[in-house]
Design a protein around this motif. Structure first.
Motif, PDB file in Angstrom:
ATOM      1  N   PHE A  88      -8.228  14.766 -27.542  1.00  0.00           N
ATOM      2  CA  PHE A  88      -7.230  15.561 -26.846  1.00  0.00           C
ATOM      3  C   PHE A  88      -6.155  16.119 -27.787  1.00  0.00           C
ATOM      4  O   PHE A  88      -5.141  16.635 -27.333  1.00  0.00           O
ATOM      5  CB  PHE A  88      -6.573  14.722 -25.756  1.00  0.00           C
ATOM      6  CG  PHE A  88      -7.511  14.348 -24.658  1.00  0.00           C
ATOM      7  CD1 PHE A  88      -7.725  15.196 -23.599  1.00  0.00           C
ATOM      8  CD2 PHE A  88      -8.208  13.151 -24.699  1.00  0.00           C
ATOM      9  CE1 PHE A  88      -8.605  14.865 -22.577  1.00  0.00           C
ATOM     10  CE2 PHE A  88      -9.086  12.803 -23.697  1.00  0.00           C
ATOM     11  CZ  PHE A  88      -9.294  13.667 -22.628  1.00  0.00           C
ATOM     12  N   GLY A  91      -4.778  19.646 -27.348  1.00  0.00           N
ATOM     13  CA  GLY A  91      -3.741  19.927 -26.373  1.00  0.00           C
ATOM     14  C   GLY A  91      -4.252  20.260 -24.995  1.00  0.00           C
ATOM     15  O   GLY A  91      -5.450  20.339 -24.719  1.00  0.00           O
ATOM     16  N   ILE A  92      -3.294  20.457 -24.099  1.00  0.00           N
ATOM     17  CA  ILE A  92      -3.589  20.630 -22.688  1.00  0.00           C
ATOM     18  C   ILE A  92      -4.330  21.930 -22.412  1.00  0.00           C
ATOM     19  O   ILE A  92      -5.230  21.977 -21.572  1.00  0.00           O
ATOM     20  CB  ILE A  92      -2.283  20.585 -21.877  1.00  0.00           C
ATOM     21  CG1 ILE A  92      -1.642  19.199 -21.994  1.00  0.00           C
ATOM     22  CG2 ILE A  92      -2.526  20.920 -20.413  1.00  0.00           C
ATOM     23  CD1 ILE A  92      -0.270  19.113 -21.361  1.00  0.00           C
ATOM     24  N   GLU A  93      -3.954  23.012 -23.118  1.00  0.00           N
ATOM     25  CA  GLU A  93      -4.541  24.318 -22.822  1.00  0.00           C
ATOM     26  C   GLU A  93      -6.047  24.318 -23.060  1.00  0.00           C
ATOM     27  O   GLU A  93      -6.815  24.863 -22.256  1.00  0.00           O
ATOM     28  CB  GLU A  93      -3.869  25.398 -23.676  1.00  0.00           C
ATOM     29  CG  GLU A  93      -4.151  26.816 -23.221  1.00  0.00           C
ATOM     30  CD  GLU A  93      -3.613  27.122 -21.825  1.00  0.00           C
ATOM     31  OE1 GLU A  93      -4.211  27.981 -21.145  1.00  0.00           O
ATOM     32  OE2 GLU A  93      -2.610  26.492 -21.420  1.00  0.00           O
ATOM     33  N   LYS A  96      -7.657  22.228 -20.337  1.00  0.00           N
ATOM     34  CA  LYS A  96      -7.649  22.995 -19.085  1.00  0.00           C
ATOM     35  C   LYS A  96      -8.773  24.030 -19.079  1.00  0.00           C
ATOM     36  O   LYS A  96      -9.524  24.136 -18.096  1.00  0.00           O
ATOM     37  CB  LYS A  96      -6.299  23.689 -18.920  1.00  0.00           C
ATOM     38  CG  LYS A  96      -6.260  24.710 -17.798  1.00  0.00           C
ATOM     39  CD  LYS A  96      -4.950  25.487 -17.827  1.00  0.00           C
ATOM     40  CE  LYS A  96      -5.004  26.690 -16.904  1.00  0.00           C
ATOM     41  NZ  LYS A  96      -3.757  27.488 -16.969  1.00  0.00           N
ATOM     42  N   LEU A 146      -2.793  21.034 -14.584  1.00  0.00           N
ATOM     43  CA  LEU A 146      -2.667  21.142 -16.033  1.00  0.00           C
ATOM     44  C   LEU A 146      -1.562  22.111 -16.441  1.00  0.00           C
ATOM     45  O   LEU A 146      -0.944  21.940 -17.495  1.00  0.00           O
ATOM     46  CB  LEU A 146      -4.005  21.546 -16.637  1.00  0.00           C
ATOM     47  CG  LEU A 146      -5.097  20.475 -16.450  1.00  0.00           C
ATOM     48  CD1 LEU A 146      -6.428  20.951 -17.017  1.00  0.00           C
ATOM     49  CD2 LEU A 146      -4.692  19.164 -17.097  1.00  0.00           C
ATOM     50  N   LEU A 149       1.467  19.871 -16.271  1.00  0.00           N
ATOM     51  CA  LEU A 149       1.555  19.006 -17.451  1.00  0.00           C
ATOM     52  C   LEU A 149       2.026  19.796 -18.670  1.00  0.00           C
ATOM     53  O   LEU A 149       2.818  19.298 -19.478  1.00  0.00           O
ATOM     54  CB  LEU A 149       0.186  18.379 -17.736  1.00  0.00           C
ATOM     55  CG  LEU A 149      -0.238  17.225 -16.830  1.00  0.00           C
ATOM     56  CD1 LEU A 149      -1.656  16.787 -17.163  1.00  0.00           C
ATOM     57  CD2 LEU A 149       0.712  16.056 -16.978  1.00  0.00           C
ATOM     58  N   ASN A 150       1.527  21.010 -18.794  1.00  0.00           N
ATOM     59  CA  ASN A 150       1.911  21.837 -19.936  1.00  0.00           C
ATOM     60  C   ASN A 150       3.404  22.151 -19.887  1.00  0.00           C
ATOM     61  O   ASN A 150       4.084  22.168 -20.914  1.00  0.00           O
ATOM     62  CB  ASN A 150       1.093  23.131 -19.928  1.00  0.00           C
ATOM     63  CG  ASN A 150       0.953  23.726 -21.317  1.00  0.00           C
ATOM     64  OD1 ASN A 150       1.059  23.028 -22.321  1.00  0.00           O
ATOM     65  ND2 ASN A 150       0.712  25.014 -21.374  1.00  0.00           N
ATOM     66  N   ASN A 155       2.084  15.435 -24.542  1.00  0.00           N
ATOM     67  CA  ASN A 155       0.785  15.333 -25.184  1.00  0.00           C
ATOM     68  C   ASN A 155      -0.138  14.503 -24.307  1.00  0.00           C
ATOM     69  O   ASN A 155       0.228  13.430 -23.838  1.00  0.00           O
ATOM     70  CB  ASN A 155       0.942  14.659 -26.556  1.00  0.00           C
ATOM     71  CG  ASN A 155      -0.344  14.700 -27.357  1.00  0.00           C
ATOM     72  OD1 ASN A 155      -1.415  14.421 -26.838  1.00  0.00           O
ATOM     73  ND2 ASN A 155      -0.217  15.059 -28.630  1.00  0.00           N
ATOM     74  N   LEU A 156      -1.364  15.001 -24.074  1.00  0.00           N
ATOM     75  CA  LEU A 156      -2.290  14.290 -23.196  1.00  0.00           C
ATOM     76  C   LEU A 156      -2.611  12.887 -23.689  1.00  0.00           C
ATOM     77  O   LEU A 156      -2.990  12.025 -22.908  1.00  0.00           O
ATOM     78  CB  LEU A 156      -3.601  15.084 -23.064  1.00  0.00           C
ATOM     79  CG  LEU A 156      -3.599  16.214 -22.033  1.00  0.00           C
ATOM     80  CD1 LEU A 156      -4.925  16.939 -22.071  1.00  0.00           C
ATOM     81  CD2 LEU A 156      -3.359  15.659 -20.650  1.00  0.00           C
ATOM     82  N   TRP A 163       2.464  11.697 -16.660  1.00  0.00           N
ATOM     83  CA  TRP A 163       1.028  11.984 -16.760  1.00  0.00           C
ATOM     84  C   TRP A 163       0.219  11.060 -15.863  1.00  0.00           C
ATOM     85  O   TRP A 163      -0.698  11.494 -15.165  1.00  0.00           O
ATOM     86  CB  TRP A 163       0.556  11.848 -18.199  1.00  0.00           C
ATOM     87  CG  TRP A 163      -0.941  11.696 -18.306  1.00  0.00           C
ATOM     88  CD1 TRP A 163      -1.626  10.617 -18.723  1.00  0.00           C
ATOM     89  CD2 TRP A 163      -1.919  12.659 -17.927  1.00  0.00           C
ATOM     90  NE1 TRP A 163      -2.974  10.831 -18.639  1.00  0.00           N
ATOM     91  CE2 TRP A 163      -3.192  12.083 -18.153  1.00  0.00           C
ATOM     92  CE3 TRP A 163      -1.861  13.951 -17.398  1.00  0.00           C
ATOM     93  CZ2 TRP A 163      -4.377  12.750 -17.885  1.00  0.00           C
ATOM     94  CZ3 TRP A 163      -3.043  14.617 -17.134  1.00  0.00           C
ATOM     95  CH2 TRP A 163      -4.285  14.015 -17.382  1.00  0.00           C
ATOM     96  N   HIS A 167      -2.063  12.543 -12.994  1.00  0.00           N
ATOM     97  CA  HIS A 167      -3.504  12.375 -13.159  1.00  0.00           C
ATOM     98  C   HIS A 167      -4.099  11.607 -11.984  1.00  0.00           C
ATOM     99  O   HIS A 167      -5.174  11.953 -11.470  1.00  0.00           O
ATOM    100  CB  HIS A 167      -3.811  11.655 -14.471  1.00  0.00           C
ATOM    101  CG  HIS A 167      -5.270  11.489 -14.740  1.00  0.00           C
ATOM    102  ND1 HIS A 167      -5.905  10.273 -14.603  1.00  0.00           N
ATOM    103  CD2 HIS A 167      -6.220  12.375 -15.097  1.00  0.00           C
ATOM    104  CE1 HIS A 167      -7.188  10.424 -14.897  1.00  0.00           C
ATOM    105  NE2 HIS A 167      -7.407  11.687 -15.196  1.00  0.00           N
TER     106      HIS A 167
END
Length: 299
Positions: A88, A91-93, A96, A146, A149-150, A155-156, A163, A167
């Motif tokens: 991970f 990152g989130i993007e 996603k 997501l 979260l972003n 950070n995931l 988170w 989640h």
């Protein structure tokens, strides 16, 4: 003149004999040919019925559509498991985009089943449409989660309270979306099985207890929470998380894995929702709220 009468009599006898003989041959031929002809007609009609019976054709097409649906859903599960077990650090993007891609592809694959498979029973078409609708809803839900979260700029790989809550909510909502039509679909599958004398069965993601115990033995990592744990065959193991590397004991009761620190300071009750060779879908039960985990097998 006597001899002429004898000749005529002989001629008549000879003619009668020939006619009788011919008639016998003809009758024998009839006895031979007609039963074969009747059998041929019956056999041809039966073969036509067997291979052109609309119910048989529709039943096979409906079963093919159901097997295709299950195949695409298994592929979705395998691919999203790999994403959840991945690195991970991107990152989130990236996470996603990967998740949304898998949901979109699954939805499109199911639409292809609707478009390409003919003679499918309308009840099965209804099932496929329910599944497509569920994936479309999960796509919206995944994007929203997501994006949230972003916006938190987390950070995931960090096990933050935000988170964990998001989640778990996401997992709960996805489970609800996927399972809300279960009762209706099961009724439809039962009806289809009765109509076509074919088994339309849901995939089973949990084996019986003895097999489940074998599948959960090993080392596992919950990447999003930076936790690793091991379940050994002798009932011992370890849990490496917020409290460091702790020796543990464990047992399984039905589908609940009960893990205890050896010093009795901590315990985890993990409900197994789904298992494959390399992934456990778990819920930590007890306390004020259940927490969802995806545990991935490690060497």
């Amino acid at each position: 003149m006597y001899w002429l009468g004898v000749v005529k009599a002989n001629i008549l006898v000879s003619m009668n004999t020939k006619l009788a003989s011919a008639g016998s041959v003809t009758f024998s031929a009839v006895k031979t040919i007609f039963p074969g002809l009747i059998v041929s007609i019956i056999g041809g009609s039966f073969a036509f019925w067997m291979f052109n019976n609309p119910d048989k054709i529709r039943g096979k097409a409906t079963l093919r559509a159901w097997e295709s649906l299950k195949q695409y859903e298994r592929l979705y599960i395998d691919n999203t498991d790999q994403i959840n077990c991945g690195n991970f650090s991107d990152g989130i993007e990236r996470f996603k985009n990967n998740m949304l891609h898998q949901i979109q592809m699954t939805s499109e694959n199911l639409r292809n089943v609707l478009d390409k498979e003919s003679n499918v029973d309308n009840l099965m078409l209804a099932v496929i449409n329910m599944r497509i609708d569920s994936y479309n809803e999960m796509k919206k839900l995944t994007g929203t989660l997501l994006d949230t979260l972003n916006s938190l700029n987390k950070n995931l790989a960090t096990a933050s309270t935000q988170w964990i809550d998001l989640h778990t909510t996401y997992m709960d909502e996805c489970a609800y979306i996927k399972n809300r039509d279960t009762a209706t679909i099961n009724k439809i599958l039962k009806k289809l099985s009765q109509t076509y004398s074919v088994s339309f069965l849901e995939d089973k993601f949990l084996p019986d207890l003895s097999e489940l115990r074998k599948k959960i033995i090993g080392k596992w990592q919950i990447a999003l929470y930076q936790v690793t744990f091991e379940l050994k065959d002798d009932g011992t193991g370890f849990w490496n998380g917020l409290h460091g590397n702790q020796p543990t004991t464990w047992q399984i009761d039905s589908t609940i894995i009960k893990i205890r620190y050896n010093d009795n300071t901590m315990e985890y009750d993990l409900s197994v929702k789904r298992t494959t060779d390399d992934v456990l879908s778990l819920y930590q039960i007890g306390g004020s709220k259940e927490t969802a985990y995806i545990a991935c097998r490690i060497n």
